[in-house]
Design a protein around this motif. Sequence first.
Motif, PDB file in Angstrom:
ATOM      1  N   ASP A 252      67.431  -9.197  61.842  1.00  0.00           N
ATOM      2  CA  ASP A 252      67.196  -8.875  60.440  1.00  0.00           C
ATOM      3  C   ASP A 252      65.709  -8.611  60.264  1.00  0.00           C
ATOM      4  N   GLU A 253      65.282  -8.453  59.033  1.00  0.00           N
ATOM      5  CA  GLU A 253      63.883  -8.135  58.780  1.00  0.00           C
ATOM      6  C   GLU A 253      63.420  -8.752  57.470  1.00  0.00           C
ATOM      7  N   ASP A 254      62.127  -9.001  57.371  1.00  0.00           N
ATOM      8  CA  ASP A 254      61.511  -9.468  56.138  1.00  0.00           C
ATOM      9  C   ASP A 254      60.642  -8.341  55.593  1.00  0.00           C
ATOM     10  N   HIS A 255      60.475  -8.301  54.282  1.00  0.00           N
ATOM     11  CA  HIS A 255      59.629  -7.298  53.631  1.00  0.00           C
ATOM     12  C   HIS A 255      58.443  -8.012  53.009  1.00  0.00           C
ATOM     13  N   VAL A 256      57.258  -7.759  53.540  1.00  0.00           N
ATOM     14  CA  VAL A 256      56.055  -8.502  53.159  1.00  0.00           C
ATOM     15  C   VAL A 256      55.070  -7.565  52.464  1.00  0.00           C
ATOM     16  N   HIS A 257      54.486  -8.048  51.361  1.00  0.00           N
ATOM     17  CA  HIS A 257      53.490  -7.260  50.630  1.00  0.00           C
ATOM     18  C   HIS A 257      52.169  -7.229  51.394  1.00  0.00           C
ATOM     19  N   LEU A 258      51.575  -6.055  51.469  1.00  0.00           N
ATOM     20  CA  LEU A 258      50.297  -5.887  52.148  1.00  0.00           C
ATOM     21  C   LEU A 258      49.171  -5.721  51.131  1.00  0.00           C
ATOM     22  N   GLN A 259      47.962  -6.077  51.561  1.00  0.00           N
ATOM     23  CA  GLN A 259      46.785  -5.829  50.750  1.00  0.00           C
ATOM     24  C   GLN A 259      46.309  -4.408  51.000  1.00  0.00           C
ATOM     25  N   LYS A 260      46.043  -3.675  49.938  1.00  0.00           N
ATOM     26  CA  LYS A 260      45.506  -2.326  50.095  1.00  0.00           C
ATOM     27  C   LYS A 260      43.985  -2.390  50.202  1.00  0.00           C
ATOM     28  N   PRO A 261      43.382  -1.536  51.029  1.00  0.00           N
ATOM     29  CA  PRO A 261      41.927  -1.564  51.190  1.00  0.00           C
ATOM     30  C   PRO A 261      41.203  -1.217  49.903  1.00  0.00           C
ATOM     31  N   ASN A 262      40.035  -1.857  49.723  1.00  0.00           N
ATOM     32  CA  ASN A 262      39.175  -1.595  48.554  1.00  0.00           C
ATOM     33  C   ASN A 262      39.874  -1.880  47.224  1.00  0.00           C
ATOM     34  N   LYS A 263      40.842  -2.803  47.286  1.00  0.00           N
ATOM     35  CA  LYS A 263      41.561  -3.242  46.081  1.00  0.00           C
ATOM     36  C   LYS A 263      42.235  -2.086  45.330  1.00  0.00           C
ATOM     37  N   ILE A 264      42.761  -1.133  46.095  1.00  0.00           N
ATOM     38  CA  ILE A 264      43.480  -0.017  45.482  1.00  0.00           C
ATOM     39  C   ILE A 264      44.754  -0.538  44.827  1.00  0.00           C
ATOM     40  N   LYS A 265      45.038  -0.043  43.623  1.00  0.00           N
ATOM     41  CA  LYS A 265      46.224  -0.490  42.903  1.00  0.00           C
ATOM     42  C   LYS A 265      47.488   0.091  43.530  1.00  0.00           C
ATOM     43  N   GLY A 266      48.598  -0.592  43.252  1.00  0.00           N
ATOM     44  CA  GLY A 266      49.878  -0.159  43.802  1.00  0.00           C
ATOM     45  C   GLY A 266      50.373  -1.114  44.870  1.00  0.00           C
ATOM     46  N   ARG A 267      51.585  -0.883  45.302  1.00  0.00           N
ATOM     47  CA  ARG A 267      52.208  -1.777  46.277  1.00  0.00           C
ATOM     48  C   ARG A 267      52.303  -1.122  47.648  1.00  0.00           C
ATOM     49  N   ALA A 268      52.113  -1.957  48.651  1.00  0.00           N
ATOM     50  CA  ALA A 268      52.355  -1.549  50.036  1.00  0.00           C
ATOM     51  C   ALA A 268      53.199  -2.627  50.684  1.00  0.00           C
ATOM     52  N   CYS A 269      54.094  -2.231  51.560  1.00  0.00           N
ATOM     53  CA  CYS A 269      55.036  -3.197  52.136  1.00  0.00           C
ATOM     54  C   CYS A 269      55.138  -2.983  53.647  1.00  0.00           C
ATOM     55  N   GLN A 270      55.272  -4.087  54.360  1.00  0.00           N
ATOM     56  CA  GLN A 270      55.449  -4.037  55.811  1.00  0.00           C
ATOM     57  C   GLN A 270      56.774  -4.697  56.181  1.00  0.00           C
ATOM     58  N   ILE A 271      57.587  -4.001  56.951  1.00  0.00           N
ATOM     59  CA  ILE A 271      58.836  -4.568  57.455  1.00  0.00           C
ATOM     60  C   ILE A 271      58.536  -5.361  58.723  1.00  0.00           C
ATOM     61  N   VAL A 272      58.959  -6.630  58.751  1.00  0.00           N
ATOM     62  CA  VAL A 272      58.746  -7.498  59.914  1.00  0.00           C
ATOM     63  C   VAL A 272      60.106  -7.826  60.534  1.00  0.00           C
ATOM     64  N   PRO A 273      60.489  -7.170  61.635  1.00  0.00           N
ATOM     65  CA  PRO A 273      61.782  -7.438  62.268  1.00  0.00           C
ATOM     66  C   PRO A 273      61.784  -8.806  62.969  1.00  0.00           C
TER      67      PRO A 273
END
Length: 325
Positions: A127-148
């Motif tokens: 299975d996998e987890d979905h983890v929120h990432l920090q965007k560089p320079n505090k850019i707004k919006g969401r980024a996500c990393q899938i961790v299998p």
Amino acid sequence: MRNQKKDRKSKGLVIKEKDVDRKVITCLGELEYSRDIYFNKVENVYVKPIDSIFGIEPYERICKNVKADLVDKAIDNSYEKSKNLVDVPNISRQSVRNAILKSNLDNDKSMVVAEKKLLKELHIYADEDHVHLQKPNKIKGRACQIVPLVTITEGTENVSKSRRRTINPYHIVDSSFDTSSLWKKVDEYIVGNYEVDEIKKIERLIESNCKDEAIMYMSELCSDIEDERVQNRCCNACNYIINNWEGIVNRYTLDIPGSCTEGQVSHVLSERFSRNPMGWSKEVLGKLSVLRVHKKNGNKIDSSIYSNTGNEQYRDCVNKTNEKL
């Protein structure tokens, strides 16, 4: 050493600086000392014998044991709480982060045991987890990393009437989140720990699309189970495979990924990485997920996690210099 000029020169050692101050944080507190720096003409490298005696590497501000302790606490706690639990002065949250980044567990030697086990079946959950990432320079919006995550167990056993648990679970992740590398590790673990030829397989029947033979095999499998509750679950699983045969065959033959077990992901990954509102850097997430899995597999977090972090050439030269001395 400083006074033995002839002896030093015969070994190619020349003093470059004297009484250079050095501070290192140890488990006993901050260690402050001064030492001479030599240049080894034979090996063409600078050496610091006192650092070598203490086991302190170049530019190391915190000793390995303290860093390992910080990492051990950070597996389950925030950086702030981790440094407070270690209770060594002059350590920041950034120090905890750096300790994680400097670790190296990609080649985990605990994956392979001395003697292989004989089992008829293994249970593999993916299975996998979905983890929120920090965007560089505090850019707004969401980024996500899938961790299998892949969990290999030797089956399940009853704990109570309403609860079961997995037998000898072993979790595997990849620090770069590469599924190909992950499944290679899974294969290495299984081949290294079990007599693969003794494990009953259905994969061959799926890959060759032998549906009738698979039905016969699964019927025999269900009939061999004495526990009625377990037998019903097995039959339901077999019916699912038969009813979805075409899609399963495509998944295997066309290399389409799949499978799911949310419980393992929740326990191993989500509890630390995605359950609370926090963001991670991709590099720290990769390192810490490997470390967390390493500990979940029953291993200790100690200074060995820094045993393959570089400076090999420096250590080799220092060792040669020490042998001459």
